[in-house]
Design a protein around this motif. Structure first.
Motif, PDB file in Angstrom:
ATOM      1  N   LEU A 224       0.804  -1.224   0.000  1.00 22.86           N
ATOM      2  CA  LEU A 224       0.000   0.000   0.000  1.00 22.86           C
ATOM      3  C   LEU A 224       0.834   1.270   0.000  1.00 22.86           C
ATOM      4  N   SER A 225       1.907   1.299   0.774  1.00 23.85           N
ATOM      5  CA  SER A 225       2.740   2.505   0.833  1.00 23.85           C
ATOM      6  C   SER A 225       3.390   2.780  -0.519  1.00 23.85           C
ATOM      7  N   ALA A 226       3.823   1.721  -1.196  1.00 20.40           N
ATOM      8  CA  ALA A 226       4.405   1.882  -2.528  1.00 20.40           C
ATOM      9  C   ALA A 226       3.346   2.355  -3.518  1.00 20.40           C
ATOM     10  N   PHE A 227       2.119   1.890  -3.336  1.00 18.11           N
ATOM     11  CA  PHE A 227       1.032   2.295  -4.222  1.00 18.11           C
ATOM     12  C   PHE A 227       0.735   3.786  -4.077  1.00 18.11           C
ATOM     13  N   VAL A 228       0.673   4.269  -2.850  1.00 24.18           N
ATOM     14  CA  VAL A 228       0.417   5.695  -2.620  1.00 24.18           C
ATOM     15  C   VAL A 228       1.544   6.545  -3.198  1.00 24.18           C
ATOM     16  N   GLN A 229       2.766   6.094  -3.033  1.00 26.03           N
ATOM     17  CA  GLN A 229       3.904   6.811  -3.632  1.00 26.03           C
ATOM     18  C   GLN A 229       3.765   6.855  -5.148  1.00 26.03           C
ATOM     19  N   ALA A 230       3.318   5.735  -5.732  1.00 26.09           N
ATOM     20  CA  ALA A 230       3.142   5.677  -7.184  1.00 26.09           C
ATOM     21  C   ALA A 230       2.010   6.603  -7.630  1.00 26.09           C
ATOM     22  N   MET A 231       0.957   6.725  -6.821  1.00 26.98           N
ATOM     23  CA  MET A 231      -0.136   7.646  -7.142  1.00 26.98           C
ATOM     24  C   MET A 231       0.369   9.082  -7.242  1.00 26.98           C
ATOM     25  N   ASN A 232       1.153   9.489  -6.263  1.00 21.73           N
ATOM     26  CA  ASN A 232       1.680  10.855  -6.258  1.00 21.73           C
ATOM     27  C   ASN A 232       2.713  11.076  -7.359  1.00 21.73           C
ATOM     28  N   ALA A 233       3.506  10.039  -7.643  1.00 22.63           N
ATOM     29  CA  ALA A 233       4.492  10.148  -8.721  1.00 22.63           C
ATOM     30  C   ALA A 233       3.790  10.295 -10.070  1.00 22.63           C
ATOM     31  N   LYS A 234       2.702   9.547 -10.268  1.00 26.15           N
ATOM     32  CA  LYS A 234       1.946   9.632 -11.520  1.00 26.15           C
ATOM     33  C   LYS A 234       1.291  11.008 -11.659  1.00 26.15           C
ATOM     34  N   ALA A 235       0.778  11.523 -10.567  1.00 28.83           N
ATOM     35  CA  ALA A 235       0.172  12.861 -10.602  1.00 28.83           C
ATOM     36  C   ALA A 235       1.213  13.901 -11.012  1.00 28.83           C
ATOM     37  N   LYS A 236       2.389  13.791 -10.440  1.00 27.28           N
ATOM     38  CA  LYS A 236       3.459  14.733 -10.780  1.00 27.28           C
ATOM     39  C   LYS A 236       3.859  14.596 -12.239  1.00 27.28           C
ATOM     40  N   LEU A 237       3.935  13.354 -12.729  1.00 29.66           N
ATOM     41  CA  LEU A 237       4.310  13.107 -14.114  1.00 29.66           C
ATOM     42  C   LEU A 237       3.290  13.709 -15.086  1.00 29.66           C
ATOM     43  N   LEU A 238       2.011  13.669 -14.696  1.00 29.41           N
ATOM     44  CA  LEU A 238       0.948  14.220 -15.543  1.00 29.41           C
ATOM     45  C   LEU A 238       0.839  15.739 -15.440  1.00 29.41           C
ATOM     46  N   GLY A 239       1.612  16.322 -14.525  1.00 26.74           N
ATOM     47  CA  GLY A 239       1.532  17.771 -14.344  1.00 26.74           C
ATOM     48  C   GLY A 239       0.425  18.189 -13.399  1.00 26.74           C
ATOM     49  N   MET A 240      -0.030  17.277 -12.558  1.00 29.67           N
ATOM     50  CA  MET A 240      -1.084  17.573 -11.581  1.00 29.67           C
ATOM     51  C   MET A 240      -0.432  18.103 -10.305  1.00 29.67           C
ATOM     52  N   HIS A 241      -0.004  19.360 -10.337  1.00 28.45           N
ATOM     53  CA  HIS A 241       0.809  19.919  -9.260  1.00 28.45           C
ATOM     54  C   HIS A 241      -0.003  20.314  -8.027  1.00 28.45           C
ATOM     55  N   ASP A 242      -1.314  20.359  -8.145  1.00 29.13           N
ATOM     56  CA  ASP A 242      -2.161  20.688  -6.988  1.00 29.13           C
ATOM     57  C   ASP A 242      -2.708  19.445  -6.303  1.00 29.13           C
ATOM     58  N   THR A 243      -2.209  18.273  -6.688  1.00 31.11           N
ATOM     59  CA  THR A 243      -2.809  17.010  -6.259  1.00 31.11           C
ATOM     60  C   THR A 243      -1.940  16.278  -5.251  1.00 31.11           C
TER      61      THR A 243
END
Length: 353
Positions: free
Chosen positions: A204-223
């Motif tokens: 789960l912790s790796a999954f949450v990190q991946a969620m935030n990494a994907k958001a950053k990659l997509l340019g979702m800087h407010d997420t």
């Protein structure tokens, strides 16, 4: 881009009290009740002795002090818990006026092909996004290409301790990853979404990190994400970021298919459980929806994101912090009618970003 907004506290509970009865009236009532109870108890004792039994207190023999307490003339104090305000309400976003009289404090409509903004209302405000979170959960599971036929098990770790929400997926339920993904996207099943996160490589912790990494990659800087269900109000984003997420998720046929499904039947033990979509618009023939996700917690209000074909264009619609159970659906209908009207796509000055 506007800075993220921060929340505040809630007002204390309000107490309502009925008018108190006068002291003399209460005294008379108590005396009258005591005499009646004493007479009843005496008759009960005499009857018991006549039967040759010990004079035990029957269920009907109520002490006078108890009768006085339950008297309907007694004043009653009732504590009333106020409705919990959403972050948007606390920030005052609902005071923002718009020509469509939307009940959502945040709204955004974007052309999927050109990124042209057709409608914008508080679209940079950063708010809790509730189960819109599950769209990112589904995107990560899909892009990780984990086998959809692998059987996953619901455990105690998947039980909601954040909001205490109900689930028909009992601990021990076994479903395939594909079924879990279907229920998470269509019916917003929280335990299914959490199980998907737990079974991600690294847990789960790796999954949450991946969620935030994907958001950053997509340019979702407010997420920002802290868990995969959306039950936490710390999962936050802006309408502009969510439009980016919808556009990315739409690229995957399985996410389009599962999120716009109307019903599903899954075998749980010996039973077949029926699940249904949380978005009634997917059943409406007036709508052509390619991808959707709903969300609700009290801090977020009612939320909805969709990809839909409207007025001959492929559009992305984001509605956040809508007040009222059906108001997000009403807002979507208002936008659809506006886009199909002669005024479309011209924006009022108050609606320009």
């Amino acid at each position: 881009m506007a800075a993220a907004l921060t929340g505040g506290g809630l007002s204390p509970s309000t107490a309502l009290a009925a008018s108190a009865t006068s002291a003399s009236s209460k005294a008379k009532a108590k005396t009258k009740t005591s005499k009646k109870a004493g007479s009843t108890a005496s008759r009960g004792t005499a009857a018991a002795k006549a039967r040759g039994k010990s004079p035990v207190r029957s269920a009907k023999a109520v002490p006078a002090r108890t009768v006085a307490k339950v008297s309907p003339r007694k004043s009653v104090v009732v504590a009333v818990e106020p409705a919990k305000a959403s972050f948007g309400q606390m920030y005052g976003l609902h005071r923002t006026e718009d020509p469509l009289d939307l009940k959502s404090s945040v709204a955004l409509v974007v052309d999927q092909e050109t990124d042209q903004i057709l409608l914008s209302k508080n679209s940079n405000a950063v708010l809790p996004i509730a189960s819109i979170t599950k769209l990112m959960t589904g995107l990560l599971v899909t892009e990780a290409q984990q086998p959809l036929d692998e059987v996953l098990t619901i455990t105690q770790d998947d039980v909601d301790t954040e909001k205490g929400s109900h689930s028909r997926l009992q601990v021990g339920t076994q479903l395939t990853r594909g079924e879990m993904l279907h229920l998470a996207l269509m019916s917003s099943e929280n335990r299914a979404a959490n199980a998907l996160g737990r079974h991600y490589p690294g847990g789960l912790s790796a999954f949450v990190q991946a969620m935030n990494a994907k958001a950053k990659l997509l340019g979702m800087h407010d997420t920002r994400y802290v868990e995969p269900t959306g039950l936490s109000s710390n999962n936050q984003s802006s309408a502009r970021d969510l439009a980016v997420l919808v556009k990315a998720a739409y690229q995957h046929p399985i996410l389009r298919e599962l999120s716009t499904s109307t019903d599903a039947s899954v075998a749980v033990g010996r039973r077949q459980l029926q699940f249904h979509t949380t978005n009634g618009l997917v059943r409406n023939p007036s709508w052509e929806i390619g991808l959707q996700k709903t969300g609700y917690i009290s801090e977020a209000g009612r939320c909805l994101v969709m990809q839909a074909q409207l007025a001959g264009r492929n559009l992305i619609m984001v509605l956040l912090d809508s007040a009222g159970k059906y108001s997000r659906i009403g807002d979507a209908e208002r936008i659809r009618k506006w886009l199909n009207s002669e005024a479309s796509p011209v924006l009022d000055a108050g609606m320009r970003p």
